[in-house]
Enzyme design. Sequence first.
Site, PDB file in Angstrom:
ATOM      1  N   GLY A  34       0.780  -1.229   0.000  1.00  0.00           N
ATOM      2  CA  GLY A  34       0.000   0.000   0.000  1.00  0.00           C
ATOM      3  C   GLY A  34       0.811   1.278   0.000  1.00  0.00           C
ATOM      4  O   GLY A  34       0.257   2.360   0.092  1.00  0.00           O
ATOM      5  N   HIS A  35       2.131   1.195  -0.116  1.00  0.00           N
ATOM      6  CA  HIS A  35       2.966   2.409  -0.016  1.00  0.00           C
ATOM      7  C   HIS A  35       3.923   2.511  -1.191  1.00  0.00           C
ATOM      8  O   HIS A  35       5.104   2.247  -1.044  1.00  0.00           O
ATOM      9  CB  HIS A  35       3.762   2.371   1.284  1.00  0.00           C
ATOM     10  CG  HIS A  35       4.248   3.698   1.741  1.00  0.00           C
ATOM     11  ND1 HIS A  35       5.491   4.196   1.420  1.00  0.00           N
ATOM     12  CD2 HIS A  35       3.663   4.663   2.491  1.00  0.00           C
ATOM     13  CE1 HIS A  35       5.656   5.383   1.974  1.00  0.00           C
ATOM     14  NE2 HIS A  35       4.561   5.680   2.627  1.00  0.00           N
ATOM     15  N   PHE A  36       3.662   2.828  -2.254  1.00  0.00           N
ATOM     16  CA  PHE A  36       2.433   3.180  -2.952  1.00  0.00           C
ATOM     17  C   PHE A  36       2.285   2.179  -4.081  1.00  0.00           C
ATOM     18  O   PHE A  36       3.298   1.834  -4.696  1.00  0.00           O
ATOM     19  CB  PHE A  36       2.508   4.602  -3.477  1.00  0.00           C
ATOM     20  CG  PHE A  36       2.643   5.618  -2.373  1.00  0.00           C
ATOM     21  CD1 PHE A  36       1.526   6.055  -1.685  1.00  0.00           C
ATOM     22  CD2 PHE A  36       3.882   6.112  -2.014  1.00  0.00           C
ATOM     23  CE1 PHE A  36       1.648   6.997  -0.670  1.00  0.00           C
ATOM     24  CE2 PHE A  36       3.998   7.050  -0.990  1.00  0.00           C
ATOM     25  CZ  PHE A  36       2.894   7.487  -0.314  1.00  0.00           C
ATOM     26  N   ILE A  41       7.746   2.921  -2.447  1.00  0.00           N
ATOM     27  CA  ILE A  41       8.903   3.458  -1.734  1.00  0.00           C
ATOM     28  C   ILE A  41       8.869   2.917  -0.307  1.00  0.00           C
ATOM     29  O   ILE A  41       7.805   2.549   0.203  1.00  0.00           O
ATOM     30  CB  ILE A  41       8.961   4.999  -1.732  1.00  0.00           C
ATOM     31  CG1 ILE A  41       7.769   5.608  -0.982  1.00  0.00           C
ATOM     32  CG2 ILE A  41       9.073   5.554  -3.126  1.00  0.00           C
ATOM     33  CD1 ILE A  41       7.897   7.098  -0.758  1.00  0.00           C
TER      34      ILE A  41
END
Length: 124
Positions: A34-36, A41
């Site tokens: 979920g990041h991203f 990253i």
Amino acid sequence: MTSRFNHEWLRLTGDAERIVASARFPNDSGWFSGHFPDNPIVPGVALIALVAEAVGERGRSEGRSLAITGVRRVRFRLPVRPDDEVTLEAIRMPKKERTAYVFNVYLAGENACSGVLTAESPRS
């Protein structure tokens, strides 16, 4: 603290006053969830957790446990991406009641993150 790092790729060197470690964040690391999704990253908290893990490992290798008590003056300067290898350096700055570690995380020789992490030995 439960480790979220695979110790096969967290390599720790240095001495009692200076910790040097290197690590790589593999593509399949849970940190990227979920990041991203389209531009992964390493979250800043993962870089701080890496420093905390290295400090904790050094403490255990010296026969003591450390509790992380704070993080301050943190600056994020460069994004760390999947499969990037980072090197961290943490210098121990003894204080009366707790110990402070001034740290820098480097990506390809450039400063990606810096700050101060404080820790103390839990009372028996």
